[in-house]
Design an enzyme around this catalytic site. Structure first.
Site, PDB file in Angstrom:
ATOM      1  CE  LYS A   1      37.050  17.524  45.391  1.00  0.00           C
ATOM      2  NZ  LYS A   1      36.629  17.279  43.994  1.00  0.00           N
TER       3      LYS A   1
ATOM      4  CE1 TYR B   1      32.771   2.051  43.857  1.00  0.00           C
ATOM      5  CE2 TYR B   1      31.887   1.598  41.678  1.00  0.00           C
ATOM      6  CZ  TYR B   1      31.691   1.867  43.013  1.00  0.00           C
ATOM      7  OH  TYR B   1      30.407   1.928  43.515  1.00  0.00           O
TER       8      TYR B   1
ATOM      9  CG  ASN C   1      23.674  20.673  42.512  1.00  0.00           C
ATOM     10  OD1 ASN C   1      24.616  21.376  42.178  1.00  0.00           O
ATOM     11  ND2 ASN C   1      23.546  20.189  43.739  1.00  0.00           N
TER      12      ASN C   1
ATOM     13  NE  ARG D   1      37.065  29.126  43.781  1.00  0.00           N
ATOM     14  CZ  ARG D   1      36.818  28.137  42.922  1.00  0.00           C
ATOM     15  NH1 ARG D   1      37.688  27.170  42.750  1.00  0.00           N
ATOM     16  NH2 ARG D   1      35.688  28.102  42.232  1.00  0.00           N
TER      17      ARG D   1
ATOM     18  CE1 TYR E   1      36.740  20.590  47.409  1.00  0.00           C
ATOM     19  CE2 TYR E   1      38.959  20.987  48.213  1.00  0.00           C
ATOM     20  CZ  TYR E   1      38.066  20.891  47.161  1.00  0.00           C
ATOM     21  OH  TYR E   1      38.504  21.088  45.875  1.00  0.00           O
TER      22      TYR E   1
ATOM     23  CG  PHE F   1      36.560  28.320  37.551  1.00  0.00           C
ATOM     24  CD1 PHE F   1      36.879  29.112  36.448  1.00  0.00           C
ATOM     25  CD2 PHE F   1      37.603  27.883  38.373  1.00  0.00           C
ATOM     26  CE1 PHE F   1      38.204  29.456  36.169  1.00  0.00           C
ATOM     27  CE2 PHE F   1      38.913  28.221  38.098  1.00  0.00           C
ATOM     28  CZ  PHE F   1      39.217  29.000  36.991  1.00  0.00           C
TER      29      PHE F   1
ATOM     30  CG  LEU G   1      35.598  18.765  36.928  1.00  0.00           C
ATOM     31  CD1 LEU G   1      35.837  17.546  36.060  1.00  0.00           C
ATOM     32  CD2 LEU G   1      35.670  20.026  36.059  1.00  0.00           C
TER      33      LEU G   1
HETATM   34  P1  NAD Z   1      32.873  25.241  40.948  1.00  0.00           P
HETATM   35  O1  NAD Z   1      32.218  25.373  42.270  1.00  0.00           O
HETATM   36  O2  NAD Z   1      32.941  26.434  40.061  1.00  0.00           O
HETATM   37  O3  NAD Z   1      32.219  24.052  40.100  1.00  0.00           O
HETATM   38  C1  NAD Z   1      31.680  22.908  40.694  1.00  0.00           C
HETATM   39  C2  NAD Z   1      30.384  22.575  39.976  1.00  0.00           C
HETATM   40  O4  NAD Z   1      29.813  21.395  40.566  1.00  0.00           O
HETATM   41  C3  NAD Z   1      29.345  23.681  40.102  1.00  0.00           C
HETATM   42  O5  NAD Z   1      28.787  23.965  38.825  1.00  0.00           O
HETATM   43  C4  NAD Z   1      28.299  23.093  41.049  1.00  0.00           C
HETATM   44  O6  NAD Z   1      27.004  23.632  40.839  1.00  0.00           O
HETATM   45  C5  NAD Z   1      28.423  21.617  40.753  1.00  0.00           C
HETATM   46  N1  NAD Z   1      27.961  20.767  41.851  1.00  0.00           N
HETATM   47  C6  NAD Z   1      28.310  20.861  43.170  1.00  0.00           C
HETATM   48  N2  NAD Z   1      27.672  19.918  43.878  1.00  0.00           N
HETATM   49  C7  NAD Z   1      26.923  19.200  43.001  1.00  0.00           C
HETATM   50  C8  NAD Z   1      26.036  18.113  43.127  1.00  0.00           C
HETATM   51  N3  NAD Z   1      25.777  17.553  44.328  1.00  0.00           N
HETATM   52  N4  NAD Z   1      25.442  17.629  42.013  1.00  0.00           N
HETATM   53  C9  NAD Z   1      25.676  18.182  40.797  1.00  0.00           C
HETATM   54  N5  NAD Z   1      26.494  19.238  40.625  1.00  0.00           N
HETATM   55  C10 NAD Z   1      27.111  19.737  41.705  1.00  0.00           C
HETATM   56  O7  NAD Z   1      34.347  24.679  41.227  1.00  0.00           O
HETATM   57  P2  NAD Z   1      35.601  24.533  40.248  1.00  0.00           P
HETATM   58  O8  NAD Z   1      36.636  25.466  40.721  1.00  0.00           O
HETATM   59  O9  NAD Z   1      35.154  24.574  38.847  1.00  0.00           O
HETATM   60  O10 NAD Z   1      36.066  23.064  40.632  1.00  0.00           O
HETATM   61  C11 NAD Z   1      35.712  21.939  39.829  1.00  0.00           C
HETATM   62  C12 NAD Z   1      36.314  20.685  40.436  1.00  0.00           C
HETATM   63  O11 NAD Z   1      37.732  20.802  40.496  1.00  0.00           O
HETATM   64  C13 NAD Z   1      35.844  20.399  41.859  1.00  0.00           C
HETATM   65  O12 NAD Z   1      35.672  19.013  42.014  1.00  0.00           O
HETATM   66  C14 NAD Z   1      36.987  20.886  42.715  1.00  0.00           C
HETATM   67  O13 NAD Z   1      37.061  20.189  43.927  1.00  0.00           O
HETATM   68  C15 NAD Z   1      38.182  20.585  41.816  1.00  0.00           C
HETATM   69  N6  NAD Z   1      39.315  21.475  42.142  1.00  0.00           N
HETATM   70  C16 NAD Z   1      39.274  22.790  41.800  1.00  0.00           C
HETATM   71  C17 NAD Z   1      40.353  23.618  42.145  1.00  0.00           C
HETATM   72  C18 NAD Z   1      40.374  25.087  41.770  1.00  0.00           C
HETATM   73  O14 NAD Z   1      41.336  25.798  42.124  1.00  0.00           O
HETATM   74  N7  NAD Z   1      39.400  25.620  41.067  1.00  0.00           N
HETATM   75  C19 NAD Z   1      41.442  23.093  42.848  1.00  0.00           C
HETATM   76  C20 NAD Z   1      41.422  21.742  43.190  1.00  0.00           C
HETATM   77  C21 NAD Z   1      40.362  20.934  42.820  1.00  0.00           C
HETATM   78  N1  UDP Z   2      43.076  34.495  51.208  1.00  0.00           N
HETATM   79  C1  UDP Z   2      43.345  35.821  51.540  1.00  0.00           C
HETATM   80  N2  UDP Z   2      42.358  36.737  51.323  1.00  0.00           N
HETATM   81  C2  UDP Z   2      41.149  36.424  50.765  1.00  0.00           C
HETATM   82  C3  UDP Z   2      40.905  35.076  50.420  1.00  0.00           C
HETATM   83  C4  UDP Z   2      41.883  34.131  50.672  1.00  0.00           C
HETATM   84  O1  UDP Z   2      44.433  36.168  52.015  1.00  0.00           O
HETATM   85  O2  UDP Z   2      40.316  37.330  50.589  1.00  0.00           O
HETATM   86  C5  UDP Z   2      44.150  33.497  51.389  1.00  0.00           C
HETATM   87  C6  UDP Z   2      43.721  32.235  52.132  1.00  0.00           C
HETATM   88  O3  UDP Z   2      43.866  32.421  53.531  1.00  0.00           O
HETATM   89  C7  UDP Z   2      44.693  31.204  51.568  1.00  0.00           C
HETATM   90  C8  UDP Z   2      44.953  31.679  50.140  1.00  0.00           C
HETATM   91  O4  UDP Z   2      44.545  33.051  50.105  1.00  0.00           O
HETATM   92  O5  UDP Z   2      45.910  31.248  52.283  1.00  0.00           O
HETATM   93  C9  UDP Z   2      44.168  30.889  49.099  1.00  0.00           C
HETATM   94  O6  UDP Z   2      42.820  30.878  49.478  1.00  0.00           O
HETATM   95  P1  UDP Z   2      41.658  30.267  48.579  1.00  0.00           P
HETATM   96  O7  UDP Z   2      40.399  30.364  49.380  1.00  0.00           O
HETATM   97  O8  UDP Z   2      41.648  30.896  47.232  1.00  0.00           O
HETATM   98  O9  UDP Z   2      42.050  28.746  48.326  1.00  0.00           O
HETATM   99  P2  UDP Z   2      42.741  27.582  49.192  1.00  0.00           P
HETATM  100  O10 UDP Z   2      44.016  27.329  48.477  1.00  0.00           O
HETATM  101  O11 UDP Z   2      42.985  28.037  50.603  1.00  0.00           O
HETATM  102  O12 UDP Z   2      41.776  26.469  49.120  1.00  0.00           O
END
Ligand code: NAD
Ligand code: UDP
Length: 312
Positions: free
Chosen positions: A148, A158, A33, A185, A144, A12, A72
């Protein structure tokens, strides 16, 4: 022109970041992947002369020549990261080691996509970077959260041991087009439910809060962080301080979609954080960054994306 690696580039946030970096004239290598990402997200770039796709698991060592790394690769949705928790830990710990070894070998600056989950279910509100967090080390979210947290430790070790240039972004809840409809989500769940006229699934009583940042704002923050002087490592919070309850989110989405969906209440998942809101003073000061897209405007764009997906 820089040669930039985006691990998790088919996900995403990663796919929006790849587009932004290509638009700026860089050469972009997307490593993924496809465990949670999608080929559909990167299809528009496949023919771009400056875009390369590396289908690879980041837990396996790799050798490449790059100038910058945005790391990411990791599942991000609680449903997805809890599905294979051991793989989630492995991806965040072993995958970060792979990315950091690559940075060390090439001299590239490396940016870690960390998370507000570092703070767990916080006692400090809003969350500042100096807060160490309240995380359950053995619960269903720990794969997770602790993965992280360990990744952040590795980044700073590092830096201490090998002197490599690092940046750590603590990303708060982000939303927008390219979220997967079925990844569990809350924003995608509620929009998909509202568009289908299905019940909106509120977990608990819906009084828990989150602060949602539109993906274009997040990408801007990540790019600005990468451009900071080497002396600035973070960690720095990136997120939108506009805090809403999940009930308010449901009401906004019902109104914006004109849906007749009703609310249904389901059990609150274990360790679900009750409040979450970033203090972004550091990002404002060091990056000159703050989110610009108003919540309802971002929601409307996200709803339009899911409507279009439904038609395609
Ligand atoms: P996402 O799941 O859409 O994207 C993650 C990508 O990483 C995917 O394309 C997946 O196929 C790839 N991936 C996962 N494991 C892998 C592996 N072992 N090798 C190669 N590729 C791999 O998630 P996102 O929402 O785009 O999140 C991106 C990053 O941002 C993540 O590290 C996530 O922890 C961090 N993040 C996102 C949010 C959010 O709200 N979206 C919040 C906090 C942190
Ligand atoms: N949540 C909800 N209904 C749903 C999915 C999530 O009420 O169908 C709530 C969940 O319990 C959390 C918040 O929405 O309190 C955000 O959830 P999400 O999984 O998007 O991300 P989080 O911030 O918890 O990692």
């Amino acid at each position: 022109m820089q040669r930039i690696l985006v691990t998790g580039g088919a996900g995403f946030i990663g796919s929006h970041l790849c587009k932004r970096l290509l638009d700026e004239g860089n050469e972009v290598l997307c490593l993924d992947n496809f465990s949670t990402g999608s080929r559909r997200n990167i299809r528009p770039f496949l023919a771009h002369p400056n875009f390369g796709l590396i289908t690879h698991d980041i837990t396996v060592p790799i050798s490449l020549e790059v100038d910058r790394i945005y790391h990411l690769a990791s599942p991000a949705s609680p449903v997805r990261y809890q599905h294979q928790p051991v793989m989630t830990v492995r991806t965040n710990v072993q995958g970060s080691l792979t990315a950091l070894d690559l940075a060390r070998a090439t001299g590239a600056t490396i940016l870690q996509a960390s998370t507000s989950e570092i703070y767990g279910d916080p006692e400090v509100h809003p969350q500042t970077e100096s807060y160490w967090g309240r995380v359950n080390p053995i619960g269903p979210r720990s794969c997770y959260d602790e993965g992280k947290r360990c990744a952040e430790t590795l980044f700073f070790d590092y830096r201490r041991q090998y002197g490599i240039p690092i940046k750590v972004a603590r990303i708060f809840n982000t939303y927008g087009p390219h979220m997967e409809a079925d990844d569990g989500r809350v924003v995608s769940n509620f929009i998909v439910q509202a568009l289908a006229g299905d019940d909106i699934t509120l977990y608990g009583d819906g009084s828990q809060t989150r602060s949602f940042c539109y993906v274009a704002d997040m990408v801007e923050g990540l790019v600005k962080l990468m451009a900071t002087p080497e002396s600035f490592t973070g960690p720095v919070n990136l997120g939108n301080p506009h805090e809403v309850t999940m009930r308010e989110l449901a009401a906004s989405i019902i109104r914006l979609t004109g849906s007749r969906s009703r609310l249904t209440f389901l059990p609150l998942p274990q360790d679900d954080p009750k409040r979450r809101c970033p203090d972004i003073a550091l990002a404002k000061r060091e990056l000159g960054w703050e989110p610009r897209i108003p919540f309802e405007e971002g929601l409307a764009a996200t709803i339009a994306h899911f409507k279009k997906e439904g038609r395609d």
